[in-house]
Design an enzyme around this catalytic site. Sequence first.
Site, mmCIF file in Angstrom:
data_model
loop_
_atom_site.group_PDB
_atom_site.id
_atom_site.type_symbol
_atom_site.label_atom_id
_atom_site.label_comp_id
_atom_site.label_asym_id
_atom_site.label_seq_id
_atom_site.Cartn_x
_atom_site.Cartn_y
_atom_site.Cartn_z
ATOM 1 N N TYR A 1 -10.013 15.213 -6.283
ATOM 2 C CA TYR A 1 -9.093 14.411 -7.081
ATOM 3 C C TYR A 1 -8.161 15.322 -7.873
ATOM 4 O O TYR A 1 -6.938 15.120 -7.896
ATOM 5 C CB TYR A 1 -9.915 13.533 -8.019
ATOM 6 C CG TYR A 1 -9.138 12.651 -8.954
ATOM 7 C CD1 TYR A 1 -8.546 11.474 -8.511
ATOM 8 C CD2 TYR A 1 -9.023 12.969 -10.310
ATOM 9 C CE1 TYR A 1 -7.852 10.639 -9.381
ATOM 10 C CE2 TYR A 1 -8.351 12.143 -11.193
ATOM 11 C CZ TYR A 1 -7.760 10.986 -10.725
ATOM 12 O OH TYR A 1 -7.064 10.172 -11.588
ATOM 13 N N ASP B 1 0.869 -1.171 0.000
ATOM 14 C CA ASP B 1 0.000 0.000 0.000
ATOM 15 C C ASP B 1 0.907 1.222 0.000
ATOM 16 O O ASP B 1 1.710 1.400 0.927
ATOM 17 C CB ASP B 1 -0.880 -0.028 1.250
ATOM 18 C CG ASP B 1 -1.874 1.125 1.331
ATOM 19 O OD1 ASP B 1 -1.619 2.183 0.726
ATOM 20 O OD2 ASP B 1 -2.895 0.976 2.031
ATOM 21 N N VAL B 2 0.792 2.070 -1.021
ATOM 22 C CA VAL B 2 1.717 3.201 -1.156
ATOM 23 C C VAL B 2 1.554 4.234 -0.046
ATOM 24 O O VAL B 2 2.428 5.083 0.140
ATOM 25 C CB VAL B 2 1.585 3.901 -2.523
ATOM 26 C CG1 VAL B 2 1.970 2.949 -3.647
ATOM 27 C CG2 VAL B 2 0.194 4.479 -2.731
ATOM 28 N N LYS C 1 -4.042 15.648 -7.738
ATOM 29 C CA LYS C 1 -3.226 15.387 -8.921
ATOM 30 C C LYS C 1 -2.388 16.602 -9.310
ATOM 31 O O LYS C 1 -1.245 16.457 -9.764
ATOM 32 C CB LYS C 1 -4.130 14.960 -10.091
ATOM 33 C CG LYS C 1 -4.783 13.599 -9.899
ATOM 34 C CD LYS C 1 -3.760 12.477 -9.834
ATOM 35 C CE LYS C 1 -4.411 11.114 -9.890
ATOM 36 N NZ LYS C 1 -3.433 9.997 -9.910
ATOM 37 N N VAL D 1 -9.759 7.559 -20.273
ATOM 38 C CA VAL D 1 -9.150 6.339 -20.800
ATOM 39 C C VAL D 1 -10.105 5.168 -20.571
ATOM 40 O O VAL D 1 -10.719 5.046 -19.504
ATOM 41 C CB VAL D 1 -7.799 6.057 -20.109
ATOM 42 C CG1 VAL D 1 -7.254 4.687 -20.493
ATOM 43 C CG2 VAL D 1 -6.793 7.148 -20.470
ATOM 44 N N ASN E 1 2.110 4.997 -10.124
ATOM 45 C CA ASN E 1 0.809 5.004 -10.772
ATOM 46 C C ASN E 1 -0.357 4.895 -9.795
ATOM 47 O O ASN E 1 -1.468 5.338 -10.094
ATOM 48 C CB ASN E 1 0.752 3.841 -11.776
ATOM 49 C CG ASN E 1 -0.637 3.541 -12.254
ATOM 50 O OD1 ASN E 1 -1.217 4.284 -13.034
ATOM 51 N ND2 ASN E 1 -1.194 2.428 -11.778
#
Length: 265
Positions: free
Chosen positions: A161, A68-69, A165, A194, A95
Amino acid sequence: MTTTSITGVTALVTGGGSGIGLGSAIRLAADGAHVTICGRTEDKLVAAVEQISAAAGEGGSVRHIVADVTVEEQIAAAVQFAAEPTGGLGILFANAGGSFHMGPFPEADADALRATVDVNLVGTMLSIKQAVPAMRANGGGSIIGMSSGAGAFPHRYLWAYGASKAGIDMLCKSAAEELGADGIRVNSVQPGIVDDELMAFITAGGPLLDNYLEGMPISRVGTVEDIAEAVRFLAGPESSWITGVNLPIDGGHRLRAGANYQLLF
C-alpha cells in the site's frame, strides 16, 4: 482581492460514497460546488447523495455515477458526466483506492500487490489523464491525489500500500510540473490514521492504535473533516500558487516512526 469562492465550480470525487471521499464531497458541496461522486457500488452512492444534498450550500448540487477508476472507459464517462453543468471540470479529488496486501516480504502475494498498485496508482493516473481535457476546457483546475502517510515513511507490513501511495505522490509532482502551463494545479494529501469505516478495525482500539498514538506529537485520531478541510483548501483559489505539494495531515506522525502493522498478526 482574490475570491475564495468555489460556487458553481464542477467537481468530481472518486470513491465518494464513504469515508474521506464522502466527507470531502460534503465540504465542496457546502461551499456551492456542483459535485459528482463516483464509485463501484450504486447503493452506497445513492445513500451518499442524500447526505451531501442535505449539506449543500447555495448553488451547490450533487449527482452520482457508477465507475471503477481502474477501467479507463468508466472513469472517462465519469469525468464527462461531472463536467456537464459547465462544460468543463474545475476540481478532481482522486480519492478512490484501497489495500489488498498486508504482510512480510517473504510471504508476499504478487497478485495482491498488483491489485493494490492498480487501484491506487493506475486508478489515480487514469483519473488525472481523463480530467486534463475537461480541465483545459474549464480554463484550468485543481487535482488532489489521495496518498497516505504510509507512502511517505515505512509502516511495517503495509509496504505494498505504501509503495503505491508513494507512486501517487510522484505522479502528482510530475503532473504538476507538466500541467502548470494549462492552469492545472496538482497536489496530494497524506492522511495519517483517520476515524472512518475503513480504519474502524484500528480506531476501535488495541495495540496498533496505541502504537499510532505513541508516534504522534498531536496524539489523537484524525477525523474525516480534518482531511476534507485540507482538500477544500487545495481545491480552491486560496491555494492558487500551490502545486506539486504532498501535504501531510497526520498530527505530526511523520516526525517519529511509522505504524507497526505486524501488531495485527
